[in-house]
Every structure is written in structure tokens, then in C-alpha cells.
Design a protein around this motif. Sequence first.
Motif, PDB file in Angstrom:
ATOM      1  N   UNK A   1      -3.096   5.321   0.290  1.00 26.78           N
ATOM      2  CA  UNK A   1      -3.340   5.755   1.548  1.00 26.78           C
ATOM      3  C   UNK A   1      -4.323   7.233   1.500  1.00 26.78           C
ATOM      4  N   UNK A   2      -3.712   8.183   0.740  1.00 23.92           N
ATOM      5  CA  UNK A   2      -4.429   9.217   0.288  1.00 23.92           C
ATOM      6  C   UNK A   2      -6.007   8.772  -0.298  1.00 23.92           C
TER       7      UNK A   2
ATOM      8  N   UNK B   1     -24.399  15.777   4.924  1.00 23.66           N
ATOM      9  CA  UNK B   1     -23.475  15.028   5.266  1.00 23.66           C
ATOM     10  C   UNK B   1     -21.992  15.669   5.057  1.00 23.66           C
TER      11      UNK B   1
ATOM     12  N   UNK C   1     -11.857  18.655  -1.079  1.00 19.98           N
ATOM     13  CA  UNK C   1     -12.108  17.246  -0.830  1.00 19.98           C
ATOM     14  C   UNK C   1     -13.392  17.233  -0.698  1.00 19.98           C
TER      15      UNK C   1
ATOM     16  N   UNK D   1       4.312   0.988   2.594  1.00 17.30           N
ATOM     17  CA  UNK D   1       5.635   1.719   2.418  1.00 17.30           C
ATOM     18  C   UNK D   1       4.777   3.456   3.209  1.00 17.30           C
TER      19      UNK D   1
ATOM     20  N   UNK E   1     -12.794   7.724   1.980  1.00 14.25           N
ATOM     21  CA  UNK E   1     -13.768   7.703   3.286  1.00 14.25           C
ATOM     22  C   UNK E   1     -14.360   8.491   3.190  1.00 14.25           C
ATOM     23  N   UNK E   2     -13.260   9.838   3.438  1.00 18.38           N
ATOM     24  CA  UNK E   2     -14.628  11.708   3.209  1.00 18.38           C
ATOM     25  C   UNK E   2     -15.079  11.772   2.221  1.00 18.38           C
ATOM     26  N   UNK E   3     -15.079  11.355   1.157  1.00 18.35           N
ATOM     27  CA  UNK E   3     -16.013  11.779   0.057  1.00 18.35           C
ATOM     28  C   UNK E   3     -17.332  10.213  -0.501  1.00 18.35           C
ATOM     29  N   UNK E   4     -17.491   9.969   0.700  1.00 21.91           N
ATOM     30  CA  UNK E   4     -17.977   8.374   1.118  1.00 21.91           C
ATOM     31  C   UNK E   4     -19.818   9.143   0.811  1.00 21.91           C
ATOM     32  N   UNK E   5     -20.253   8.231   0.586  1.00 31.97           N
ATOM     33  CA  UNK E   5     -22.619   8.993   0.489  1.00 31.97           C
ATOM     34  C   UNK E   5     -21.999   8.604   2.285  1.00 31.97           C
ATOM     35  N   UNK E   6     -23.234   9.445   2.171  1.00 27.24           N
ATOM     36  CA  UNK E   6     -23.398   9.847   3.513  1.00 27.24           C
ATOM     37  C   UNK E   6     -24.165   8.468   4.750  1.00 27.24           C
ATOM     38  N   UNK E   7     -23.961   8.293   5.729  1.00 29.86           N
ATOM     39  CA  UNK E   7     -24.128   7.335   6.597  1.00 29.86           C
ATOM     40  C   UNK E   7     -25.563   7.774   7.247  1.00 29.86           C
TER      41      UNK E   7
ATOM     42  N   UNK F   1     -19.155  16.437   7.642  1.00 29.74           N
ATOM     43  CA  UNK F   1     -17.618  15.871   7.891  1.00 29.74           C
ATOM     44  C   UNK F   1     -17.037  17.278   8.004  1.00 29.74           C
TER      45      UNK F   1
ATOM     46  N   UNK G   1      -8.226   7.470   1.990  1.00 28.19           N
ATOM     47  CA  UNK G   1      -8.819   8.519   3.525  1.00 28.19           C
ATOM     48  C   UNK G   1      -9.845   9.434   2.237  1.00 28.19           C
ATOM     49  N   UNK G   2      -9.582   9.992   0.644  1.00 33.84           N
ATOM     50  CA  UNK G   2     -10.182  11.095  -0.096  1.00 33.84           C
ATOM     51  C   UNK G   2     -11.442   9.924  -0.348  1.00 33.84           C
TER      52      UNK G   2
ATOM     53  N   UNK H   1       1.202  -1.272   0.167  1.00 35.39           N
ATOM     54  CA  UNK H   1      -0.300   0.145   0.176  1.00 35.39           C
ATOM     55  C   UNK H   1       0.975   1.518   0.183  1.00 35.39           C
ATOM     56  N   UNK H   2       0.996   2.047  -0.859  1.00 33.50           N
ATOM     57  CA  UNK H   2       1.446   3.503  -1.288  1.00 33.50           C
ATOM     58  C   UNK H   2       0.609   4.291  -0.672  1.00 33.50           C
ATOM     59  N   UNK H   3       2.204   5.275  -0.579  1.00 37.21           N
ATOM     60  CA  UNK H   3       0.756   6.387   0.496  1.00 37.21           C
ATOM     61  C   UNK H   3      -0.756   7.180  -0.388  1.00 37.21           C
ATOM     62  N   UNK H   4      -0.058   7.176  -2.037  1.00 37.86           N
ATOM     63  CA  UNK H   4      -0.731   7.814  -2.753  1.00 37.86           C
ATOM     64  C   UNK H   4      -2.286   7.185  -2.279  1.00 37.86           C
TER      65      UNK H   4
ATOM     66  N   UNK I   1     -17.791   1.698   7.495  1.00 40.48           N
ATOM     67  CA  UNK I   1     -17.674   2.850   6.292  1.00 40.48           C
ATOM     68  C   UNK I   1     -18.130   4.141   7.612  1.00 40.48           C
TER      69      UNK I   1
ATOM     70  N   UNK J   1       6.985   6.948   1.848  1.00 36.86           N
ATOM     71  CA  UNK J   1       6.705   7.478   0.368  1.00 36.86           C
ATOM     72  C   UNK J   1       5.517   8.618   0.480  1.00 36.86           C
TER      73      UNK J   1
ATOM     74  N   UNK K   1     -14.797   6.481   8.198  1.00 36.27           N
ATOM     75  CA  UNK K   1     -14.592   8.044   7.782  1.00 36.27           C
ATOM     76  C   UNK K   1     -14.089   9.249   8.831  1.00 36.27           C
TER      77      UNK K   1
END
Lengths: 374, 198
Positions: free
Chosen positions: A6-7, B31, B143, B186, A13-19, B35, A10-11, A1-4, B117, B189, B121
Motif C-alpha cells: 500500500x505504501x 507537477x 517522496x 493486511x 501514485x505520488x511520483x507518477x508522471x505529470x497529469x 503535488x 501510494x508512493x 496486499x501488505x502495508x508495504x 491515476x 502490518x 493521486x
Amino acid sequence: VTGRDRTDALVEALRQPALPTELVGEAAAIASMVGTLTGAAAPRGVRSRKGAAIVAITAASLGVGGLAAAGPEIFPRVLDFGRAALPEQVQPDIASESAPPAVSPPDAVISNPSNPAMPAAPGVVAGRAHAAQPADPGVSPAVPADPETAGPPAHEDDDLTTATSCVGDAHDDVVVAAAQTTEEDADPVPEVARPDCGNAVTAGPPDSTPGNDDPGAPTEAVRPSAVQPVGGPDPSTGTKSVTTPIEPQQPQSPEPGGPETTPPASTPPASTPPTSTSPVPPTPGNPSAPASPPVTLPTPPASPPMTLPAPLAPAAPGVPVVPAGSGAPDRAANSTERRASARPAASVATESGWSAVASEDLVEPGPGARLSTP
Amino acid sequence: MTDTRAMQDVIARAATGDAQALAELWRAHQHLLLRYFRGKGMSEPDDLASTVWLEVARGLPTFSGDRDDFRRWLFTIAARRRIDEIRRDRRRRQLDETVLANADRSPTPGADDELDRAGALDRALEVIRTLPPDQAEAVLLRVVADLSVADTAAIMGHSDGNVRVLVHRGLRRLALELAESAPSGDVTKAPERSMYVS
């Protein structure tokens, strides 16, 4: 898993549909939003109602305040006209007003000595006002002072020209009673109020001011109808012009077109108590109708009483007449001006009616005599 | 295009007080607001979101624009309300610490997908809260709210280039944080230049 990665995770997860937990409270939020949108007119309505209430309260306050402020001036006149008028006419200082050396006739015509601020009311009851006058020489009761039917008002000094020397309260009472009576078979007021009262009346110029100063020289018939040139019964009012000839020797007729009062410094004889000290301008409008029958004088109950001329009130028998130019001429002139400026013409008619008793024998003037008042 | 026109119609109906249109708007953006507020460490994001929606309702009759315009307008209001809330709340730091402490006790991802999820989040927001305020703001607006650089710059009061730098630094820092917290992989990176920077 690269940093990208992971990013990106994360993005993602932030932009997932409304819970479901994030959409809790949807109904309440929508309701509040709908209320905010649709209730936009409600505050305006509330403001409108508030504005209307404010306007109403303001108007009511202004109205009540205005009535309260004007009450002392208006209510006594409307409700208690006679009683309000009496205190003014018994002012002692007005006695000196009766001898103005030269009174402007036009001013005198529109003046009302009884109550300067009092508007003319139709059907002025003269009896009540005269009842309070101890030295009332003659009364012309209840003369309808309809401005339309009263004709041109008599001059100011009509009330002052009742220089009859009727001494004694008994005579006054009789006159007042005759004035106040409504009986048809009662004695006519002019007869009752004949100014000589058996006393010798000092002859004087009937219309001239000094003659009027003479208490025994009433010179005018000042009833409204009498002021009319014809002097006959007023068809509109049913009243007749009454002239009470006091002395047939008063030949001096009023000068038409405006009386010029030339007050001679004549003093009344001692035998006749001076009741009137005011100069009497000529009364051209006085139709001397000696043959006119006694007038039935209606006394409207609601009409304000005619008030005596101020000079007559304190003029008790024995009070020396203040001749023209003597005494307090300034005050007299001031009072005359004051009265002349404040009195309406209609109220003068009542005064003329009052003084008509004392001036029966006036010669009927010409049509334009002393009737220059608009 | 269709979504844009549909959203314009929804906005137009919502401006007339249509409850369904308002609900649709609310479901599409609530939402994101939460957030955003949570990512900024606000203690009561629900209350702030409600305040934002009330202001949106007051301004809807005079609003005109498409979906992007509405979103820009919505988050502009949200940012102002957040700032107002920060100015009013003198205890923001303390509350933020409380929020952070509670975040540590957030439910761990389980078998349930929803919980996963939600856990993802929460972790993401927790990491974002570790960023400097400007970087967090820029990342959240770019984002979460999916605003353009220009809109983000307009909301933040910065230039477009500054916003790009803030977003880049923020994402790189997030990658570092995630690499440090990750059990393996990694982590050293740095994240590549992503689409949010451009």
C-alpha cells in the motif's frame, strides 16, 4: 496486499508522471518567465529614464531658481542700466561722503561712486546719468570706457572734483544735450560744459582735496584717454583726452605715484554753489592737453550710462560744502571705502571722462602719475 | 549522468531566456510543485507554483548547478513561498477544510486510466494531508520532490536524523491509514523500513 504494498502504491501514485491537468497553463507560465528573464533590463531602462528626467528637472529648477534669484541684481544692470543707476546716485546721504579728509588714492582710483556694484561697461554714456543731476557742473559725455583702451582709471575723486559752479538747470540741460548729441558739427562738450559758466571760480588747489572741494576748482581731466599720460587721441578708441581748463592758475599737478589728499578746510565761496564736496586727489594721469581740440564723444546707445558721483547729486546750489573733517567724516570714509572696494577700474574711466570737462586746465601729469592702478 | 548534463544544458539555456528550455524545466517540475502544495493542503497550488516559477526565473541567471541542485533550489523556494502564503492567509484552516471537503467529492477512479491515476493521486495526497505537518513535509519532500535527506533537512531546518524519523513515522502512518481505508488485506502490518527513511 501488505502495508508495504500500500505504501508503495501510494508512493507510486505520488511520483507518477505529470497529469495533463497539472500542465495546464504552461504557455502563460513560460511567457511570464521569459518576460521576467528578458525584461530584466527594462526596469533599469525605466530607472535610467527616470533618473535622466530627475536630473533634467533638477537642473532646470536650479537654473530657473538661480536666474530668478539673480534676476533683480543682473537684469536691471543689463537691460536697464541707466535707470537702475540713477536712484543710487541721488542718495542724499552721499553728499556728506564728498568730504573725506584723506582718501586713499589707490582706493579712489578703483572706486566708482556712481554704482559700486556696477561693472564697467565699454562705452559708457555719460549723458543720461548727468541729465538727472541738477547741479551737474560739467559733463564729459560718452567716453568709451573700454578697459583696454581707457587706460588707467582715474582716481575716485575725479567725479567729485567737478567743483564747477554751474548753477542753473539751463546750463545742465545744455551740457546734457551736448553730451547726448551725436552730431559731428555740434559744439564740443568741453566747450559747452565749461565749468565756470561765467561765474567767478574760486581758485583752489587743483588736485588737492580741498581745492576740489571748492566747487570752482575742478582740477582734473578724467576722461579715460585723458588719464593716459600722453593725453593725445587714443588711437585705439578714437577718443581724445579732453581737458577743460577751468582756471589756468591751477598749477598744482598731481603727484605721480599716488595722490595724497590733504584736504584743507576750504569752503567754496558763496557765489559759487558747491556742487562737489568730495576731495579730489591729484590726477597724475590727467594729461592736461589744453590745446587738444574738442573731442567728438561717441555715445554708444547700448553702453551703460555713466553715473554721476554720488556727492554731486544732492549738492544743489547753495548747499554748503562739507569740508574735510566736518560733517560726517565717518560716513564719507565708509562710503569711499565701499565705493573703492566695489568699483572696477574700467568704470572709473567713464567718471574721469565726466570730470574731464571740469578740469581742462590740468597739467598733464607724468606717465606714472596716478596711474598706479593695475 | 546524461540526464544530469542534459539538465545542466537546459538550465543554462533557460538562464538565457530560452523559452524551450524554460518549458522543459517547467514540465519536469510543475507537477511536483503542485503535488507538494496540494499535499500540504494549500488552497491555490497553481498560484503558488506560478509565484515559485517567477522567482526561479529571476534567479536563473545567477543559478549554477545540476538537476539535483535545481530541484533542491526549486523546492526550497516552494517551501518558503508556502510559508509566506500561510502567514498571509489567515483563513488557511478554513480553506483547508474546504479543500478536504472538495477532496471527498473528487472523481472516483473510472475506466479511464488517466482518471485512475488522478484518483490515486488525489487519494494519496488526501492521506498525506492527514499526517502531521512535519511528517507530511518530510514525506512530500522525500517522496514527491525526490530530495535527499540532507536536502530535506536543509529545507525543513531539521537535522538529518530528525528528517529520517519524520519520514519513517509518516510512511508508517500512511500505511495504517491506507489499511484502514482498504476493503481488505493486511492493514495492521506496519510498513517496513523503506528506502525513503534511509
